[in-house]
Enzyme design. Structure first.
Site, mmCIF file in Angstrom:
data_model
loop_
_atom_site.group_PDB
_atom_site.id
_atom_site.type_symbol
_atom_site.label_atom_id
_atom_site.label_comp_id
_atom_site.label_asym_id
_atom_site.label_seq_id
_atom_site.Cartn_x
_atom_site.Cartn_y
_atom_site.Cartn_z
ATOM 1 N N ASP A 1 0.809 -1.094 0.059
ATOM 2 C CA ASP A 1 0.117 0.019 0.041
ATOM 3 C C ASP A 1 0.851 1.201 0.109
ATOM 4 O OD1 ASP A 1 -1.727 2.149 1.501
ATOM 5 O OD2 ASP A 1 -3.149 0.943 0.750
ATOM 6 N N ARG A 2 0.548 2.194 -1.221
ATOM 7 C CA ARG A 2 1.284 3.223 -1.118
ATOM 8 C C ARG A 2 1.108 4.402 0.005
ATOM 9 N NH1 ARG A 2 -0.580 -0.503 -3.971
ATOM 10 N NH2 ARG A 2 -2.379 1.030 -4.483
ATOM 11 N N CYS B 1 -2.160 5.182 -11.109
ATOM 12 C CA CYS B 1 -2.245 5.382 -9.483
ATOM 13 C C CYS B 1 -1.581 6.576 -9.305
ATOM 14 C CB CYS B 1 -1.498 4.344 -9.010
ATOM 15 S SG CYS B 1 -1.199 4.392 -7.071
ATOM 16 N N ASN B 2 -2.114 7.625 -8.725
ATOM 17 C CA ASN B 2 -1.830 8.702 -8.149
ATOM 18 C C ASN B 2 -0.644 8.590 -6.994
ATOM 19 O OD1 ASN B 2 -3.743 11.225 -9.533
ATOM 20 N ND2 ASN B 2 -4.744 9.412 -9.282
ATOM 21 N N THR B 3 -0.922 8.046 -6.221
ATOM 22 C CA THR B 3 0.006 7.748 -5.008
ATOM 23 C C THR B 3 1.336 7.248 -5.191
ATOM 24 O OG1 THR B 3 -2.044 7.629 -3.630
ATOM 25 C CG2 THR B 3 0.153 7.327 -2.426
ATOM 26 N N ALA B 4 1.267 6.263 -6.201
ATOM 27 C CA ALA B 4 2.530 5.818 -6.826
ATOM 28 C C ALA B 4 3.358 7.023 -7.480
ATOM 29 C CB ALA B 4 2.194 4.860 -7.927
ATOM 30 N N THR C 1 -6.165 9.973 -1.893
ATOM 31 C CA THR C 1 -5.608 9.273 -0.493
ATOM 32 C C THR C 1 -4.901 10.193 0.312
ATOM 33 O OG1 THR C 1 -3.462 8.618 -1.362
ATOM 34 C CG2 THR C 1 -5.210 7.158 -1.993
ATOM 35 N N LYS D 1 -12.174 -0.191 -3.485
ATOM 36 C CA LYS D 1 -11.173 -1.289 -3.550
ATOM 37 C C LYS D 1 -11.762 -2.749 -3.093
ATOM 38 C CE LYS D 1 -6.999 1.101 -2.845
ATOM 39 N NZ LYS D 1 -6.437 1.123 -4.196
ATOM 40 N N CYS E 1 -7.473 10.416 -7.191
ATOM 41 C CA CYS E 1 -7.062 8.962 -6.813
ATOM 42 C C CYS E 1 -7.901 8.214 -8.031
ATOM 43 C CB CYS E 1 -7.751 8.422 -5.474
ATOM 44 S SG CYS E 1 -7.576 6.669 -5.021
#
Length: 233
Positions: free
Chosen positions: A49-50, A84-87, A128, A168, A198
């Site tokens: 999980d990022r 994936c934005n957080t990535a 997120t 999710k 997100c």
């Protein structure tokens, strides 16, 4: 001559990857199958999980993402997209790991905001907690004098995170209701526009947003358009 190959580093989450591929097809000018963009997808939902990595010192997702980038590189990708934005908190590391260009999702969104609404100065970010903490949106959007607001001050009651978790878990209808209420909360706080920051939010909310007259921008949609523009000139 083979057409350019788009590599997709996916699985973060699976619904977001599927949503990106649907939007890529929708934005590709094509009259038949053979005119669409050749795509290879590396989808690893076991990637750590990022947000946990950013917020709580959890296991780094970088080794798993490196494996995915190496796979896409070896497969002959001409361009890489990461829905994936957080990535993108690790964007510099990922881009440095390959000679293949990697599209930056936040740059894609920022370009759309600048084009569509240059007068919008306050943007509500639905992302997120990890994306918010990383500052990737604030860094890009502040360059054009824009302020970013979010709901992370609500802590465990943040409806954006509740909606993302529902996506999710496959509870899409419930997620849509939760995220629509979160959007209205951001507008109530003064957001002149909303960013679906997100890709799980992108998977369930429409453009324009239901029940609101503010403009909105979808990160997955922006990423798909940027990929089409890069590969089709």
């Amino acid at each position: 001559m083979m057409s350019p190959l788009l590599g997709v580093l996916g699985g973060m989450g699976p619904a977001a990857t599927a949503d990106f591929l649907a939007k890529l097809a929708a934005h590709t000018p094509a009259d038949r199958d053979q005119e669409h963009i050749a795509t290879i997808v590396y989808s690893d939902p076991t990637t750590p999980d990022r947000s946990d990595a950013i917020l709580a010192g959890g296991e780094s997702p970088l080794p798993a993402m490196f494996r995915g980038v190496a796979f896409l590189d070896e497969a002959g990708a001409d361009l890489i997209a990461i829905p994936c934005n957080t990535a993108h908190a690790w964007y510099d590391d990922l881009a440095a790991a390959t000679m293949v260009p990697v599209v930056h999702i936040v740059d894609a969104v920022g370009a759309q905001v600048e084009r569509d609404a240059p007068g919008v100065t306050t943007l509500g970010l639905m992302a997120t907690d990890g994306t918010v903490r990383s500052g990737i949106y604030e860094k890009v959007l502040s360059q054009s004098g824009r302020q970013v607001i979010d709901l992370t001050d609500l802590g465990p009651d943040n409806p954006v995170m509740a909606g993302i978790r529902a996506v999710k878990a496959g509870a899409l209808d419930g997620a849509r209701d939760i995220l629509t209420n979160a959007l209205r909360e951001l507008v109530g706080r003064g957001a002149q526009g909303i960013i679906y920051g997100c890709t799980d939010v992108s998977a369930v909310l429409d453009i324009p947003p239901e029940g609101s007259d503010v403009p909105a921008w979808d990160a997955n949609d922006a990423l798909a358009i940027a990929c089409v523009n890069r590969l089709r000139g």
